[in-house]
Design a protein around this motif. Structure first.
Motif, PDB file in Angstrom:
ATOM      1  N   THR A   1       0.846  -1.190   0.000  1.00 28.88           N
ATOM      2  CA  THR A   1       0.000   0.000   0.000  1.00 28.88           C
ATOM      3  C   THR A   1       0.884   1.243   0.000  1.00 28.88           C
ATOM      4  OG1 THR A   1      -0.169  -0.006   2.409  1.00 28.88           O
ATOM      5  CG2 THR A   1      -1.933  -1.091   1.187  1.00 28.88           C
ATOM      6  N   ILE A   2       0.356   2.270  -0.634  1.00 29.31           N
ATOM      7  CA  ILE A   2       1.087   3.526  -0.753  1.00 29.31           C
ATOM      8  C   ILE A   2       0.249   4.609  -0.096  1.00 29.31           C
ATOM      9  CG2 ILE A   2       2.008   5.202  -2.387  1.00 29.31           C
ATOM     10  CD1 ILE A   2       2.165   2.729  -4.351  1.00 29.31           C
ATOM     11  N   LYS A   3       0.869   5.352   0.808  1.00 29.51           N
ATOM     12  CA  LYS A   3       0.138   6.402   1.510  1.00 29.51           C
ATOM     13  C   LYS A   3       0.435   7.751   0.858  1.00 29.51           C
ATOM     14  CE  LYS A   3      -0.933   8.199   6.035  1.00 29.51           C
ATOM     15  NZ  LYS A   3      -0.748   8.115   7.463  1.00 29.51           N
ATOM     16  N   LEU A   4      -0.634   8.411   0.445  1.00 31.62           N
ATOM     17  CA  LEU A   4      -0.544   9.762  -0.093  1.00 31.62           C
ATOM     18  C   LEU A   4      -1.416  10.649   0.773  1.00 31.62           C
ATOM     19  CD1 LEU A   4      -0.944   9.014  -3.900  1.00 31.62           C
ATOM     20  CD2 LEU A   4       1.173   9.461  -2.661  1.00 31.62           C
ATOM     21  N   LYS A   5      -0.772  11.518   1.501  1.00 30.01           N
ATOM     22  CA  LYS A   5      -1.441  12.360   2.488  1.00 30.01           C
ATOM     23  C   LYS A   5      -2.197  11.458   3.460  1.00 30.01           C
ATOM     24  CE  LYS A   5      -1.005  16.518   0.018  1.00 30.01           C
ATOM     25  NZ  LYS A   5      -1.514  17.709  -0.508  1.00 30.01           N
ATOM     26  N   ASP A   6      -3.526  11.499   3.508  1.00 29.07           N
ATOM     27  CA  ASP A   6      -4.271  10.671   4.458  1.00 29.07           C
ATOM     28  C   ASP A   6      -4.897   9.435   3.823  1.00 29.07           C
ATOM     29  OD1 ASP A   6      -3.664  12.468   6.422  1.00 29.07           O
ATOM     30  OD2 ASP A   6      -5.548  13.573   6.266  1.00 29.07           O
ATOM     31  N   LYS A   7      -4.666   9.215   2.560  1.00 32.39           N
ATOM     32  CA  LYS A   7      -5.315   8.103   1.864  1.00 32.39           C
ATOM     33  C   LYS A   7      -4.319   7.020   1.509  1.00 32.39           C
ATOM     34  CE  LYS A   7      -9.088  10.769   0.090  1.00 32.39           C
ATOM     35  NZ  LYS A   7     -10.172  10.755  -0.825  1.00 32.39           N
ATOM     36  N   LEU A   8      -4.801   5.781   1.563  1.00 33.75           N
ATOM     37  CA  LEU A   8      -3.989   4.633   1.191  1.00 33.75           C
ATOM     38  C   LEU A   8      -4.432   4.115  -0.177  1.00 33.75           C
ATOM     39  CD1 LEU A   8      -3.879   2.627   4.538  1.00 33.75           C
ATOM     40  CD2 LEU A   8      -2.042   3.961   3.509  1.00 33.75           C
ATOM     41  N   PHE A   9      -3.463   3.759  -0.991  1.00 33.72           N
ATOM     42  CA  PHE A   9      -3.732   3.195  -2.304  1.00 33.72           C
ATOM     43  C   PHE A   9      -2.957   1.902  -2.447  1.00 33.72           C
ATOM     44  CE2 PHE A   9      -4.387   7.732  -2.811  1.00 33.72           C
ATOM     45  CZ  PHE A   9      -5.586   7.776  -3.505  1.00 33.72           C
ATOM     46  N   THR A  10      -3.591   0.914  -3.055  1.00 34.04           N
ATOM     47  CA  THR A  10      -2.896  -0.346  -3.324  1.00 34.04           C
ATOM     48  C   THR A  10      -2.138  -0.208  -4.639  1.00 34.04           C
ATOM     49  OG1 THR A  10      -4.746  -1.298  -4.544  1.00 34.04           O
ATOM     50  CG2 THR A  10      -4.707  -1.676  -2.154  1.00 34.04           C
ATOM     51  N   GLU A  11      -1.229  -1.115  -4.865  1.00 35.22           N
ATOM     52  CA  GLU A  11      -0.489  -1.077  -6.133  1.00 35.22           C
ATOM     53  C   GLU A  11      -1.437  -1.332  -7.315  1.00 35.22           C
ATOM     54  OE1 GLU A  11       1.412  -5.487  -6.550  1.00 35.22           O
ATOM     55  OE2 GLU A  11       2.287  -4.175  -5.040  1.00 35.22           O
TER      56      GLU A  11
END
Length: 103
Positions: free
Chosen positions: A2-12
């Motif tokens: 998972t990648i955290k951008l600011k307060d949100k998490l995104f999966t690959e």
């Protein structure tokens, strides 16, 4: 992963879907750029393909930013392969929201 951008998490997988959208937009604008390269606006003496070129280059920058998120885990070759294999895409609006979070 998972990648955290600011307060949100995104999966690959979500990043790959964004990349698939980028590829689609880039391809479409490259086609339109080529199609309209000999058509000029009379008032500005500018090729109408310039609009498509600008959009293509803009989305190439987005693709570069999104790929950089995955470069710690994957090689560029693997990222390209995963992007080509991806059948699902996000909307351009979704991609823009991810890019905005990166800024």
């Amino acid at each position: 992963m998972t990648i955290k951008l600011k307060d949100k998490l995104f999966t690959e997988e979500e990043i790959i879907k964004c990349l698939a959208t980028c590829e689609s937009v880039i391809s479409k604008n490259a086609y339109l750029e080529k199609k309209w390269e000999n058509c000029y606006y009379h008032f500005f003496d500018v090729s109408s393909s310039e609009l498509y070129k600008e959009k293509r280059l803009e989305w190439m920058e987005y693709r570069k930013k999104l790929r950089s998120l995955l470069l710690n885990e994957y090689s560029m070759k693997e990222i390209i392969k995963m992007t080509k294999a991806c059948k699902d895409k996000y909307t351009q609006k979704m991609v823009m929201s991810v890019i905005d979070l990166m800024s």
